[in-house]
Design a protein around this motif. Structure first.
Motif, PDB file in Angstrom:
ATOM      1  N   THR A   5     -13.378  58.461 -40.505  1.00 14.99           N
ATOM      2  CA  THR A   5     -14.516  58.124 -41.448  1.00 14.99           C
ATOM      3  C   THR A   5     -15.495  57.738 -41.388  1.00 14.99           C
ATOM      4  N   ASN A  11     -15.399  67.455 -47.184  1.00 15.00           N
ATOM      5  CA  ASN A  11     -14.577  66.683 -46.713  1.00 15.00           C
ATOM      6  C   ASN A  11     -13.286  67.548 -47.920  1.00 15.00           C
ATOM      7  N   GLU A  15     -10.594  62.646 -45.636  1.00 13.48           N
ATOM      8  CA  GLU A  15     -12.842  62.233 -46.007  1.00 13.48           C
ATOM      9  C   GLU A  15     -13.238  62.163 -44.183  1.00 13.48           C
TER      10      GLU A  15
END
Length: 316
Positions: A4, A31, A37
């Protein structure tokens, strides 16, 4: 699982809300489409609580300038009156983050702030077209381009508005492939995604429905000679047509004369400099090709109904 990435957006008072929305929404949508994410983001501002946009909406933020967490990218986003919003705390934060190795970029008028911090020397950069004239006067050593964004320099910059979405889609494609970037654009119903080299302003041909290369070349010559104006006869000779032909082209397509159009370009540049810089009226007159300040004052008042000096006084 993909790592992420965390982005921090530093919002400067009077920031451009359109650019802000176009910065964060592509990340959120990426996302959503991937179901994981890929990106997170947080917001920072000088007081660490809230910041007002140029459209008067107030946005709550997560951080002050002295307690920023580590991030993969930090963007400075400003808008109107950015010169008056540069504080020692803002510059100190940027220099601190650069020392930490943070990737720093700017959106809309934010390139001006990075330039003031000394980050852009020798780098190409993009800024909203409305600030081009004043930026070039103040930072002649920085190669400003008219592109919608610049992503191949140490400090990436985007010119604001929808150009911010173009930059974010470019980053998404670079990180996760073209298919995801196209899917995000589709979700945004954004069908005119532009490459970095696209120009910000609608071309003269598109704006006026023109396809005459001689007229386009003539106007380009004028734009290159704001500071040292050349006559219509020289422009005509340079582009390979007669002065009479040049007069006919401006009359047909723009309903004006070359001389009048050139003066309007010079006065538009002067107005930008009056509104956006601390340059004196005499300096602005010289920068826009007027040998005498008195002549500049008369012509400016005739065009805008106010003298250059009075125009600057309104800002005070």
């Amino acid at each position: 699982m993909t790592k992420t990435q965390h982005f921090i957006f530093i919002l400067v008072e009077d920031f451009a809300h359109l650019a802000f929305s176009n910065a964060v929404e592509p990340l959120r949508i990426a996302n959503h489409i991937r179901g994981e994410e890929l990106y997170t983001f947080s917001l920072g501002a000088e007081d660490g609580q809230s910041v007002r946009a140029s459209n008067a909406t107030v946005t709550l933020v997560d951080h002050g300038l002295d307690n920023l967490p580590r991030c993969d990218r930090l963007f400075v986003l400003s808008g109107l009156q950015m010169r008056n919003r540069i504080t020692p705390a803002l510059l100190a934060m940027l220099r601190r983050e650069r020392t930490r190795g943070t990737n720093i970029g700017a959106l809309c008028s934010g390139a001006y702030i990075l330039a003031k911090a000394g980050f852009l020397n020798g780098q190409k950069c993009a800024i909203h077209w409305d600030y081009h004239d004043s930026f070039m006067e103040e930072f002649p050593e920085i190669p400003l381009v008219r592109n919608v964004f610049v992503a191949d320099e140490k400090n990436i910059t985007a010119s604001g508005g929808s150009a911010t979405a173009d930059l974010m889609l470019h980053l998404i494609e670079r990180d996760h492939g073209r298919d995801l970037a196209v899917a995000v654009a589709d979700q945004m119903v954004y069908t005119a995604v532009r490459e970095a080299t696209a120009e910000q302003r609608v071309s003269l041909q598109s704006r006026n429905g023109m396809r005459n290369p001689h007229l386009t070349k003539a106007i380009a010559r004028m734009q290159d000679h704001i500071e040292d104006p050349i006559s219509p006869s020289i422009i005509a000779e340079d582009i390979g047509i007669s002065t009479r032909q040049l007069e006919r082209l401006f009359g047909r397509y723009l309903n004006t004369s070359p001389k009048k159009y050139f003066m309007e370009l010079r006065l538009e540049r002067a107005r930008h400099l009056l509104l956006q810089t601390e340059m004196s009226v005499t300096e602005i007159a010289c920068a826009c090709g007027f040998e005498a300040t008195g002549h500049f004052t008369r012509v400016y008042k005739g065009a805008y109904g106010v003298t250059p000096t009075a125009q600057k006084a309104k800002l005070g």
